[in-house]
Write an enzyme that holds these catalytic residues in place. Structure first.
Site, PDB file in Angstrom:
ATOM      1  N   GLY A 193      43.333  32.061  30.153  1.00 13.06           N
ATOM      2  CA  GLY A 193      43.669  31.338  31.378  1.00 13.06           C
ATOM      3  C   GLY A 193      43.053  29.944  31.417  1.00 13.06           C
ATOM      4  O   GLY A 193      42.998  29.231  30.414  1.00 13.06           O
ATOM      5  N   ILE A 194      42.562  29.577  32.586  1.00 15.24           N
ATOM      6  CA  ILE A 194      41.979  28.243  32.767  1.00 15.24           C
ATOM      7  C   ILE A 194      40.780  28.063  31.841  1.00 15.24           C
ATOM      8  O   ILE A 194      40.595  27.009  31.234  1.00 15.24           O
ATOM      9  CB  ILE A 194      41.574  28.060  34.249  1.00 15.24           C
ATOM     10  CG1 ILE A 194      42.820  28.010  35.141  1.00 15.24           C
ATOM     11  CG2 ILE A 194      40.719  26.812  34.435  1.00 15.24           C
ATOM     12  CD1 ILE A 194      42.527  28.042  36.645  1.00 15.24           C
ATOM     13  N   ASN A 210      33.320  29.379  35.440  1.00 10.93           N
ATOM     14  CA  ASN A 210      34.756  29.549  35.635  1.00 10.93           C
ATOM     15  C   ASN A 210      35.175  31.001  35.862  1.00 10.93           C
ATOM     16  O   ASN A 210      36.190  31.256  36.500  1.00 10.93           O
ATOM     17  CB  ASN A 210      35.490  28.991  34.401  1.00 10.93           C
ATOM     18  CG  ASN A 210      36.924  29.442  34.318  1.00 10.93           C
ATOM     19  OD1 ASN A 210      37.792  28.934  35.023  1.00 10.93           O
ATOM     20  ND2 ASN A 210      37.197  30.433  33.455  1.00 10.93           N
ATOM     21  N   ALA A 211      34.399  31.968  35.359  1.00 14.31           N
ATOM     22  CA  ALA A 211      34.832  33.378  35.436  1.00 14.31           C
ATOM     23  C   ALA A 211      35.098  33.763  36.893  1.00 14.31           C
ATOM     24  O   ALA A 211      34.339  33.403  37.792  1.00 14.31           O
ATOM     25  CB  ALA A 211      33.758  34.290  34.854  1.00 14.31           C
ATOM     26  N   GLY A 212      36.172  34.481  37.107  1.00 12.03           N
ATOM     27  CA  GLY A 212      36.485  34.897  38.470  1.00 12.03           C
ATOM     28  C   GLY A 212      37.514  36.010  38.479  1.00 12.03           C
ATOM     29  O   GLY A 212      38.262  36.197  37.511  1.00 12.03           O
ATOM     30  N   ILE A 213      37.519  36.750  39.572  1.00 11.12           N
ATOM     31  CA  ILE A 213      38.467  37.856  39.741  1.00 11.12           C
ATOM     32  C   ILE A 213      39.018  37.834  41.166  1.00 11.12           C
ATOM     33  O   ILE A 213      38.450  37.176  42.044  1.00 11.12           O
ATOM     34  CB  ILE A 213      37.804  39.233  39.496  1.00 11.12           C
ATOM     35  CG1 ILE A 213      36.611  39.449  40.456  1.00 11.12           C
ATOM     36  CG2 ILE A 213      37.372  39.386  38.049  1.00 11.12           C
ATOM     37  CD1 ILE A 213      36.078  40.873  40.469  1.00 11.12           C
ATOM     38  N   GLN A 241      42.795  32.157  52.912  1.00 11.28           N
ATOM     39  CA  GLN A 241      44.088  32.740  52.525  1.00 11.28           C
ATOM     40  C   GLN A 241      44.181  34.160  53.055  1.00 11.28           C
ATOM     41  O   GLN A 241      43.228  34.950  52.921  1.00 11.28           O
ATOM     42  CB  GLN A 241      44.230  32.729  50.997  1.00 11.28           C
ATOM     43  CG  GLN A 241      45.533  33.300  50.464  1.00 11.28           C
ATOM     44  CD  GLN A 241      46.758  32.561  50.982  1.00 11.28           C
ATOM     45  OE1 GLN A 241      47.309  32.903  52.031  1.00 11.28           O
ATOM     46  NE2 GLN A 241      47.173  31.513  50.286  1.00 11.28           N
ATOM     47  N   GLY A 254      44.588  37.888  53.289  1.00 15.98           N
ATOM     48  CA  GLY A 254      44.368  38.954  52.295  1.00 15.98           C
ATOM     49  C   GLY A 254      43.266  38.633  51.298  1.00 15.98           C
ATOM     50  O   GLY A 254      43.112  39.341  50.300  1.00 15.98           O
ATOM     51  N   TYR A 270      37.518  36.738  48.416  1.00 16.39           N
ATOM     52  CA  TYR A 270      37.719  35.622  47.473  1.00 16.39           C
ATOM     53  C   TYR A 270      37.457  34.276  48.159  1.00 16.39           C
ATOM     54  O   TYR A 270      36.767  33.401  47.613  1.00 16.39           O
ATOM     55  CB  TYR A 270      39.145  35.695  46.941  1.00 16.39           C
ATOM     56  CG  TYR A 270      39.487  34.711  45.851  1.00 16.39           C
ATOM     57  CD1 TYR A 270      39.174  34.975  44.517  1.00 16.39           C
ATOM     58  CD2 TYR A 270      40.149  33.515  46.140  1.00 16.39           C
ATOM     59  CE1 TYR A 270      39.509  34.077  43.508  1.00 16.39           C
ATOM     60  CE2 TYR A 270      40.482  32.617  45.144  1.00 16.39           C
ATOM     61  CZ  TYR A 270      40.164  32.908  43.831  1.00 16.39           C
ATOM     62  OH  TYR A 270      40.499  32.012  42.835  1.00 16.39           O
TER      63      TYR A 270
HETATM   64  P1  NDP Z   1      42.088  34.884  34.402  1.00 14.60           P
HETATM   65  O1  NDP Z   1      42.185  36.168  35.108  1.00 14.60           O
HETATM   66  O2  NDP Z   1      43.253  34.386  33.616  1.00 14.60           O
HETATM   67  O3  NDP Z   1      40.802  34.884  33.408  1.00 14.60           O
HETATM   68  C1  NDP Z   1      39.564  35.289  33.929  1.00 14.60           C
HETATM   69  C2  NDP Z   1      38.480  35.101  32.898  1.00 14.60           C
HETATM   70  O4  NDP Z   1      37.236  35.471  33.520  1.00 14.60           O
HETATM   71  C3  NDP Z   1      38.624  36.004  31.696  1.00 14.60           C
HETATM   72  O5  NDP Z   1      38.129  35.356  30.538  1.00 14.60           O
HETATM   73  C4  NDP Z   1      37.745  37.196  32.048  1.00 14.60           C
HETATM   74  O6  NDP Z   1      37.260  37.929  30.929  1.00 14.60           O
HETATM   75  C5  NDP Z   1      36.610  36.493  32.748  1.00 14.60           C
HETATM   76  N1  NDP Z   1      35.840  37.397  33.589  1.00 14.60           N
HETATM   77  C6  NDP Z   1      36.255  38.151  34.634  1.00 14.60           C
HETATM   78  N2  NDP Z   1      35.238  38.879  35.129  1.00 14.60           N
HETATM   79  C7  NDP Z   1      34.148  38.580  34.381  1.00 14.60           C
HETATM   80  C8  NDP Z   1      32.800  39.014  34.378  1.00 14.60           C
HETATM   81  N3  NDP Z   1      32.329  39.905  35.274  1.00 14.60           N
HETATM   82  N4  NDP Z   1      31.959  38.505  33.435  1.00 14.60           N
HETATM   83  C9  NDP Z   1      32.391  37.602  32.532  1.00 14.60           C
HETATM   84  N5  NDP Z   1      33.660  37.152  32.480  1.00 14.60           N
HETATM   85  C10 NDP Z   1      34.521  37.649  33.397  1.00 14.60           C
HETATM   86  O7  NDP Z   1      41.659  33.816  35.516  1.00 14.60           O
HETATM   87  P2  NDP Z   1      42.153  32.309  35.747  1.00 14.60           P
HETATM   88  O8  NDP Z   1      42.101  31.577  34.478  1.00 14.60           O
HETATM   89  O9  NDP Z   1      43.380  32.315  36.539  1.00 14.60           O
HETATM   90  O10 NDP Z   1      40.994  31.778  36.724  1.00 14.60           O
HETATM   91  C11 NDP Z   1      39.841  31.128  36.239  1.00 14.60           C
HETATM   92  C12 NDP Z   1      39.033  30.639  37.444  1.00 14.60           C
HETATM   93  O11 NDP Z   1      39.831  29.748  38.221  1.00 14.60           O
HETATM   94  C13 NDP Z   1      38.603  31.771  38.389  1.00 14.60           C
HETATM   95  O12 NDP Z   1      37.328  31.494  38.912  1.00 14.60           O
HETATM   96  C14 NDP Z   1      39.632  31.689  39.494  1.00 14.60           C
HETATM   97  O13 NDP Z   1      39.152  32.214  40.703  1.00 14.60           O
HETATM   98  C15 NDP Z   1      39.851  30.186  39.570  1.00 14.60           C
HETATM   99  N6  NDP Z   1      41.116  29.818  40.173  1.00 14.60           N
HETATM  100  C16 NDP Z   1      42.292  30.221  39.613  1.00 14.60           C
HETATM  101  C17 NDP Z   1      43.482  29.823  40.195  1.00 14.60           C
HETATM  102  C18 NDP Z   1      44.792  30.207  39.620  1.00 14.60           C
HETATM  103  O14 NDP Z   1      45.800  29.878  40.245  1.00 14.60           O
HETATM  104  N7  NDP Z   1      44.873  30.859  38.471  1.00 14.60           N
HETATM  105  C19 NDP Z   1      43.515  29.026  41.419  1.00 14.60           C
HETATM  106  C20 NDP Z   1      42.220  28.664  41.912  1.00 14.60           C
HETATM  107  C21 NDP Z   1      41.066  29.043  41.297  1.00 14.60           C
HETATM  108  P3  NDP Z   1      38.106  39.208  30.350  1.00 14.60           P
HETATM  109  O15 NDP Z   1      39.247  38.599  29.591  1.00 14.60           O
HETATM  110  O16 NDP Z   1      37.135  39.910  29.506  1.00 14.60           O
HETATM  111  O17 NDP Z   1      38.565  39.991  31.535  1.00 14.60           O
END
Ligand code: NDP
Length: 240
Positions: free
Chosen positions: A13-14, A82-85, A141, A143, A147
């Protein structure tokens, strides 16, 4: 000498785009991930970037992970939180676990990772920290109380830490992405996504590269007068 960068969630992802952008700019990059070994290995083979599995929400695991990275690559100069869920649901249906998971992974992670690198940055009088917030931390947002609270917290965290780092050569900034075409957004039901895109003046979802370019800008040596700011990258969807 090449800067060393840690990108959390840097394998897809990002985060993947950020890792590659920083590598292409000459950094030595470590990409962290949470549990998806298959995607992480494929990323590493494709890019040549080493990957490190640890849970960013776990303080001790982060300390251990950062120590491993610094032993392999050297002291960390650039940290991208950057990590997020997401664990979406309206408050009246949200269980406590969904609240806890999102707060610890999206917000406590910023404390854990920054805490693990800040003393080294202070000692070397150089650091760049970029925290990935969200448009939904700025405007809320439906729901997403968990987050939105975590992401909104990131923006406060950024401004406070920026004040602490300013005299130490450490800048701390946030990026608030709008909707970006990644796995996270592909999980949104199609009809909801269509309605979201209708509200984006630029007329499309963002790409991971759109966000990575912002990170590259904020982490450059020359960006030393930019700190405590939030860069919105959202196609004009939300303007402050
Ligand atoms: P993805 O779901 O595509 O990727 C998430 C990444 O975070 C993966 O590499 C994942 O690892 C890692 N990750 C998740 N949980 C953990 C953890 N507990 N420890 C370490 N790594 C972890 O996310 P996006 O690329 O979409 O989002 C990236 C960031 O951007 C996030 O913070 C998100 O909130 C933010 N964001 C995204 C938007 C969007 O539209 N996509 C909009 C606004 C903000 P693994 O592959 O092992 O699961």
């Amino acid at each position: 000498m090449a800067r060393v960068a840690l990108v959390t969630g840097g394998t897809r992802g990002i985060g993947e785009a950020i890792s590659v952008e920083l590598r292409d700019a000459g950094c030595r990059v470590a990409a962290n991930y949470g549990g998806n070994d298959e995607r992480a290995q494929a990323f590493s083979e494709r890019t040549g970037i080493p990957v490190y599995r640890f849970d960013v929400g776990d303080f001790a695991a982060v300390e251990d992970g950062v120590a491993r990275i610094e032993a392999d690559l050297g002291p960390i100069d650039i940290l991208v939180n950057n990590a997020g869920i997401t664990r979406d649901g309206t408050l009246h249906r949200m269980d406590h676990g969904s609240w806890e998971d999102v707060i610890r992974t999206n917000l406590s992670s910023c404390f854990n990772c920054s805490r693990a690198v800040i003393e080294g940055m202070r000692g070397r009088k150089f650091g760049r920290i970029v925290n990935i917030g969200s448009i939904n931390g700025q405007g809320g947002q439906y729901g997403q109380v968990n987050y939105a609270a975590a992401k909104s917290g990131i923006h406060g965290f950024t401004k406070a830490l920026a004040q602490e780092g300013a005299g130490q050569g450490i800048t701390v900034n946030a990026i608030a992405p709008g909707y970006v075409d990644t796995d996270m957004v592909r999980a949104v039901p199609e009809r909801v996504l269509e309605r979201i895109v209708e509200r984006i003046p630029v007329g499309r979802l963002g790409t991971a590269h759109d966000i990575a370019r912002g990170v590259l800008f904020l982490t450059s040596d020359e960006a030393d007068f930019i700190t405590g700011s939030t860069l919105s990258i959202n196609g004009g969807q939300h303007m402050y």
